[in-house]
Design a protein around this motif. Structure first.
Motif, PDB file in Angstrom:
ATOM      1  N   ARG A   1       9.947 -39.284  42.981  1.00  0.00           N
ATOM      2  CA  ARG A   1      10.344 -39.388  44.383  1.00  0.00           C
ATOM      3  C   ARG A   1      10.046 -40.801  44.881  1.00  0.00           C
ATOM      4  O   ARG A   1       9.012 -41.382  44.547  1.00  0.00           O
ATOM      5  CB  ARG A   1       9.604 -38.359  45.223  1.00  0.00           C
ATOM      6  CG  ARG A   1      10.064 -36.945  44.908  1.00  0.00           C
ATOM      7  CD  ARG A   1       9.315 -35.928  45.707  1.00  0.00           C
ATOM      8  NE  ARG A   1       9.853 -34.600  45.419  1.00  0.00           N
ATOM      9  CZ  ARG A   1       9.390 -33.500  45.977  1.00  0.00           C
ATOM     10  NH1 ARG A   1       8.406 -33.551  46.854  1.00  0.00           N
ATOM     11  NH2 ARG A   1       9.925 -32.343  45.669  1.00  0.00           N
TER      12      ARG A   1
ATOM     13  N   LYS B   1      16.649 -34.857  46.769  1.00  0.00           N
ATOM     14  CA  LYS B   1      16.085 -33.868  45.861  1.00  0.00           C
ATOM     15  C   LYS B   1      15.595 -32.690  46.696  1.00  0.00           C
ATOM     16  O   LYS B   1      15.900 -32.586  47.879  1.00  0.00           O
ATOM     17  CB  LYS B   1      14.933 -34.495  45.071  1.00  0.00           C
ATOM     18  CG  LYS B   1      14.536 -33.734  43.837  1.00  0.00           C
ATOM     19  CD  LYS B   1      13.541 -34.523  43.008  1.00  0.00           C
ATOM     20  CE  LYS B   1      13.268 -33.786  41.710  1.00  0.00           C
ATOM     21  NZ  LYS B   1      12.463 -34.557  40.787  1.00  0.00           N
ATOM     22  N   THR B   2      14.809 -31.833  46.113  1.00  0.00           N
ATOM     23  CA  THR B   2      14.265 -30.669  46.780  1.00  0.00           C
ATOM     24  C   THR B   2      13.693 -31.019  48.154  1.00  0.00           C
ATOM     25  O   THR B   2      12.945 -31.967  48.285  1.00  0.00           O
ATOM     26  CB  THR B   2      13.142 -30.063  45.911  1.00  0.00           C
ATOM     27  OG1 THR B   2      13.624 -29.937  44.588  1.00  0.00           O
ATOM     28  CG2 THR B   2      12.719 -28.710  46.434  1.00  0.00           C
ATOM     29  N   HIS B   3      14.071 -30.276  49.145  1.00  0.00           N
ATOM     30  CA  HIS B   3      13.550 -30.404  50.506  1.00  0.00           C
ATOM     31  C   HIS B   3      13.884 -31.743  51.164  1.00  0.00           C
ATOM     32  O   HIS B   3      13.195 -32.153  52.094  1.00  0.00           O
ATOM     33  CB  HIS B   3      12.047 -30.158  50.554  1.00  0.00           C
ATOM     34  CG  HIS B   3      11.641 -28.848  49.963  1.00  0.00           C
ATOM     35  ND1 HIS B   3      11.978 -27.631  50.528  1.00  0.00           N
ATOM     36  CD2 HIS B   3      10.953 -28.552  48.838  1.00  0.00           C
ATOM     37  CE1 HIS B   3      11.505 -26.656  49.778  1.00  0.00           C
ATOM     38  NE2 HIS B   3      10.881 -27.183  48.752  1.00  0.00           N
TER      39      HIS B   3
ATOM     40  N   TYR C   1      13.737 -34.946  50.015  1.00  0.00           N
ATOM     41  CA  TYR C   1      13.117 -36.177  49.545  1.00  0.00           C
ATOM     42  C   TYR C   1      14.082 -36.918  48.626  1.00  0.00           C
ATOM     43  O   TYR C   1      14.842 -36.298  47.880  1.00  0.00           O
ATOM     44  CB  TYR C   1      11.826 -35.882  48.779  1.00  0.00           C
ATOM     45  CG  TYR C   1      10.729 -35.326  49.646  1.00  0.00           C
ATOM     46  CD1 TYR C   1       9.973 -36.156  50.456  1.00  0.00           C
ATOM     47  CD2 TYR C   1      10.457 -33.965  49.650  1.00  0.00           C
ATOM     48  CE1 TYR C   1       8.967 -35.651  51.255  1.00  0.00           C
ATOM     49  CE2 TYR C   1       9.451 -33.449  50.444  1.00  0.00           C
ATOM     50  CZ  TYR C   1       8.712 -34.293  51.243  1.00  0.00           C
ATOM     51  OH  TYR C   1       7.724 -33.787  52.034  1.00  0.00           O
TER      52      TYR C   1
ATOM     53  N   TYR D   1      14.999 -39.370  45.397  1.00  0.00           N
ATOM     54  CA  TYR D   1      14.456 -39.693  44.082  1.00  0.00           C
ATOM     55  C   TYR D   1      15.358 -40.701  43.390  1.00  0.00           C
ATOM     56  O   TYR D   1      16.491 -40.939  43.812  1.00  0.00           O
ATOM     57  CB  TYR D   1      14.298 -38.433  43.218  1.00  0.00           C
ATOM     58  CG  TYR D   1      15.606 -37.922  42.650  1.00  0.00           C
ATOM     59  CD1 TYR D   1      16.015 -38.288  41.371  1.00  0.00           C
ATOM     60  CD2 TYR D   1      16.435 -37.082  43.388  1.00  0.00           C
ATOM     61  CE1 TYR D   1      17.221 -37.839  40.846  1.00  0.00           C
ATOM     62  CE2 TYR D   1      17.633 -36.630  42.868  1.00  0.00           C
ATOM     63  CZ  TYR D   1      18.020 -37.009  41.597  1.00  0.00           C
ATOM     64  OH  TYR D   1      19.211 -36.570  41.091  1.00  0.00           O
TER      65      TYR D   1
END
Length: 103
Positions: A54, A35-37, A39, A41
């Motif tokens: 997450r 996911k974003t950056h 991480y 999920y």
């Protein structure tokens, strides 16, 4: 060790960072996606609604006590995909930001 995830009935986590769903009496490992950056999920359902929590937060909520009610989860080795219990810790937002200065 496998424990049910608080707030997500029918979903389980283990201390190595894997998430499972209970289907037809068997535990089935859930797919983890970035996911974003960076991480990871998983997709979970509760009350007919879809959630995308997450993985590191689910593992921390399930296995790591948080008596100080700290808001964030830090990866000690700074590897966002290493969601083992022994690599996670609750921390403040300030501590979490300071941890990423290893580079």
């Amino acid at each position: 060790m496998i424990k049910e995830i608080l707030g997500y009935p029918g979903y389980y986590a283990d201390d190595s960072g894997k998430i499972y769903s209970l289907k037809s009496g068997k535990l089935k490992e859930k797919k983890q996606s970035p996911k974003t950056h960076g991480y990871l999920y998983v997709t979970l359902y509760r009350d007919k609604q879809r959630y995308y929590p997450r993985v590191h937060r689910l593992i921390a909520l399930t296995f790591i006590p948080n008596p100080g009610n700290l808001p964030e989860v830090n990866h000690k080795d700074e590897d966002k995909t290493n969601n083992r219990v022994d690599n996670l810790e609750w921390c403040t937002a300030h501590d979490n930001k300071m941890y990423g200065t290893r580079r």
